[in-house]
Enzyme design. Structure first.
Site, PDB file in Angstrom:
ATOM      1  N   HIS A 116     -15.365 -45.172 -48.482  1.00 16.73           N
ATOM      2  CA  HIS A 116     -15.987 -44.800 -49.760  1.00 16.73           C
ATOM      3  C   HIS A 116     -14.997 -44.949 -50.917  1.00 16.73           C
ATOM      4  O   HIS A 116     -13.837 -44.576 -50.801  1.00 16.73           O
ATOM      5  CB  HIS A 116     -16.479 -43.351 -49.694  1.00 16.73           C
ATOM      6  CG  HIS A 116     -17.530 -43.030 -50.707  1.00 16.73           C
ATOM      7  ND1 HIS A 116     -17.252 -42.882 -52.047  1.00 16.73           N
ATOM      8  CD2 HIS A 116     -18.870 -42.836 -50.584  1.00 16.73           C
ATOM      9  CE1 HIS A 116     -18.361 -42.607 -52.701  1.00 16.73           C
ATOM     10  NE2 HIS A 116     -19.357 -42.574 -51.841  1.00 16.73           N
ATOM     11  N   THR A 170      -0.243 -37.998 -55.724  1.00 15.27           N
ATOM     12  CA  THR A 170      -0.978 -37.844 -54.460  1.00 15.27           C
ATOM     13  C   THR A 170      -2.439 -37.455 -54.647  1.00 15.27           C
ATOM     14  O   THR A 170      -3.279 -37.753 -53.795  1.00 15.27           O
ATOM     15  CB  THR A 170      -0.304 -36.787 -53.562  1.00 15.27           C
ATOM     16  OG1 THR A 170      -0.278 -35.519 -54.261  1.00 15.27           O
ATOM     17  CG2 THR A 170       1.107 -37.212 -53.194  1.00 15.27           C
ATOM     18  N   ALA A 171      -2.760 -36.785 -55.753  1.00 19.99           N
ATOM     19  CA  ALA A 171      -4.127 -36.302 -55.966  1.00 19.99           C
ATOM     20  C   ALA A 171      -4.938 -37.171 -56.920  1.00 19.99           C
ATOM     21  O   ALA A 171      -6.129 -36.929 -57.110  1.00 19.99           O
ATOM     22  CB  ALA A 171      -4.096 -34.864 -56.492  1.00 19.99           C
TER      23      ALA A 171
END
Length: 309
Positions: A80, A168-169
């Site tokens: 996705h 990272t986010a």
């Protein structure tokens, strides 16, 4: 009541998913309604609701508290598209609430997420700050890997937070929208090109159904492919119409439908439409459904007459 439907980029680590669910359930006044995860998509959808916007605010921040340190997009892989660990957070008005309340809540959550986690936040749909940010795919185009270039371009500064992608986010997209149905159809083949052709035929942007977004997805763990759809307005493009077109397009390539699935929850009216269409019910009314008839009588305090054979 307002509904929140955050999508996170984790569908395989049961510990993280369970921890997030527990945090949401711990907030007084919040009902955790559903958790749906998929290992191929590597994505989970949480559905929760409350009559108290403050409780939804706290529950959503609690979700970020667990998800942000647990998910690393530099090592995350899934079918996705995604730009964030907490990828998208829509707020949806249910009975008795207004879209304006959801817009206000989206902006409040967005500002706090940016401040607390140092994550760039983009507002979308009814909360969007410009017409270029109304559509989620337009914000998400290029994915996490290309967003460092995108955020530096003119017109792509975030609504809240730093003008640099969290390492990272990633970034988060937060907004307010009408009820959306996530509806997937599995095909009896492992040929991704078939799913690509079917998705192209059904999605609105390429000439298909106006209120449908569709993507081809390879379900490697099952050895098949999937047409993954978002039905943006089921009142204008109902489930049965999307399903019928997917089935007919797949049959053109000698492929049958294996199954379909709903990710998360679905409004009752959408399933009533399916029943009325497939069963060719004459004079159908929602109150012929037992549970809805009971609810209507309790709410109105009388006994409405509905045709009884």
């Amino acid at each position: 009541m307002i509904e929140a439907v955050p999508n996170i980029s984790e569908g395989r680590d049961e510990k993280t998913i369970s921890s997030i669910a527990a945090e949401i359930q711990s907030i007084p006044g919040v009902l955790l309604l559903n958790v749906s995860s998929d290992v191929d998509h590597n994505r989970s959808v949480f559905t929760y609701a409350s009559e108290d916007p403050d409780a939804l605010f706290r529950a959503t921040l609690a979700l970020y508290e667990v998800a942000v340190p647990a998910i690393n997009l530099q090592t995350h892989h899934g079918q996705h598209p995604r730009v964030g660990a907490v990828d998208v957070v829509p707020f949806v008005p249910l009975r008795g609430s207004e879209m304006s309340e959801c817009v206000e809540l989206a902006r409040r959550v967005g500002a706090e997420v940016a401040k607390r986690f140092d994550i760039p936040v983009y507002l979308y749909e009814h909360a969007a700050s410009s017409k270029e940010r109304i559509e989620l795919p337009q914000i998400r185009s290029g994915g996490f890997e290309k967003f460092g270039e995108k955020i530096a371009r003119n017109g792509w500064e975030p609504d809240f937070g730093p003008r640099s992608v969290h390492p990272t986010a990633g970034v988060s997209v937060i907004g307010a929208r009408v009820p959306l149905i996530a509806f997937n159809v599995q095909l009896s083949t492992d040929r991704l090109e078939v799913a690509q052709k079917v998705a192209r035929a059904v999605r609105g942007i390429s000439g298909g159904l106006r209120y449908v977004r569709a993507l081809p997805i390879e379900l490697k763990t099952r050895g098949i492919v999937q047409v993954s759809m978002n039905l943006l307005d089921y009142r204008k493009t109902p489930i049965q119409r999307a399903f019928a077109l997917v089935r007919s397009e797949a049959q053109r390539h000698g492929v049958e439908v294996l199954s379909s699935e709903i990710v998360g929850l679905v409004p009752a009216d959408a399933l009533h439409q399916v029943a009325e269409w497939y069963l060719q019910l004459a004079g159908f009314h929602p109150q012929v459904v037992l549970e809805q008839r009971i609810a209507a009588i309790r709410e109105a305090g009388d006994v409405p007459r509905v045709g009884v054979p």
